[in-house]
Design an enzyme around this catalytic site. Structure first.
Site, mmCIF file in Angstrom:
data_model
loop_
_atom_site.group_PDB
_atom_site.id
_atom_site.type_symbol
_atom_site.label_atom_id
_atom_site.label_comp_id
_atom_site.label_asym_id
_atom_site.label_seq_id
_atom_site.Cartn_x
_atom_site.Cartn_y
_atom_site.Cartn_z
ATOM 1 N N ASP A 3 1.440 14.415 -41.247
ATOM 2 C CA ASP A 3 1.626 14.550 -42.353
ATOM 3 C C ASP A 3 0.587 15.749 -42.525
ATOM 4 O O ASP A 3 -0.411 15.966 -42.186
ATOM 5 C CB ASP A 3 1.616 13.912 -43.365
ATOM 6 C CG ASP A 3 2.581 12.507 -43.443
ATOM 7 O OD1 ASP A 3 3.769 12.715 -42.895
ATOM 8 O OD2 ASP A 3 2.102 11.464 -43.745
ATOM 9 N N LYS A 4 1.164 16.623 -43.560
ATOM 10 C CA LYS A 4 0.195 17.793 -43.944
ATOM 11 C C LYS A 4 -1.121 17.542 -44.578
ATOM 12 O O LYS A 4 -2.209 17.990 -44.259
ATOM 13 C CB LYS A 4 0.733 18.883 -44.724
ATOM 14 C CG LYS A 4 1.032 18.597 -46.130
ATOM 15 C CD LYS A 4 1.619 19.532 -46.955
ATOM 16 C CE LYS A 4 2.230 19.110 -48.470
ATOM 17 N NZ LYS A 4 2.531 20.111 -49.244
#
Length: 139
Positions: A3-4
């Site tokens: 995930d970012k």
């Protein structure tokens, strides 16, 4: 994939079969994450992870490991998954009322993130590491 807002171990490869096998929930390759959460983790949280969970949206999660490293207003833990579904660590901890504030993947199968690698740095796998990953993925 990460995930970012998650950091940690990534494997960059042009071997699509290996990448799929390593990440596929069906292959059950262990992935270990360090998480910091809001709230006090308890033995009941560990038991819920060990039993497997069905999340509010119906997502069924296989049994997972939850090792409490520190418990308090903010807690720290290690989570070991054998699958790797969309935002699974965050969703499982949130289902227990402990939202994740920091998440880092430490390992994937036999690969461990080295303390000497800084964020953004990379290195090539040794032939032995590659063979160990392929073996863990049953390739």
């Amino acid at each position: 994939r990460l995930d970012k807002d998650t950091e940690g171990l990534l494997l960059l490869t042009d071997d699509g079969e290996l990448a799929h096998a390593l990440l596929s929930p069906k292959k059950h390759v262990d992935k270990v994450y360090y998480a910091r959460v809001s709230g006090r983790l308890t033995p009941e949280d560990c038991a819920a992870f060990e039993a497997g969970m069905t999340l509010g949206d119906g997502l069924e999660c296989l049994p997972a490991g939850l090792e409490i490293l520190a418990a308090g207003e903010t807690s720290e833990c290690l989570v070991t998954l054998r699958e790797g579904k969309f935002h699974q660590v965050k969703r499982m901890l949130a289902a227990r009322g402990k939202p994740v504030t920091y998440l880092k993947r430490l390992s994937m199968g036999p690969l461990r993130l080295e303390d000497t690698l800084l964020p953004g740095q990379c290195r090539e796998l040794s032939p032995e590491e590659l063979a160990a990953v392929r073996s863990a993925c049953m390739l």
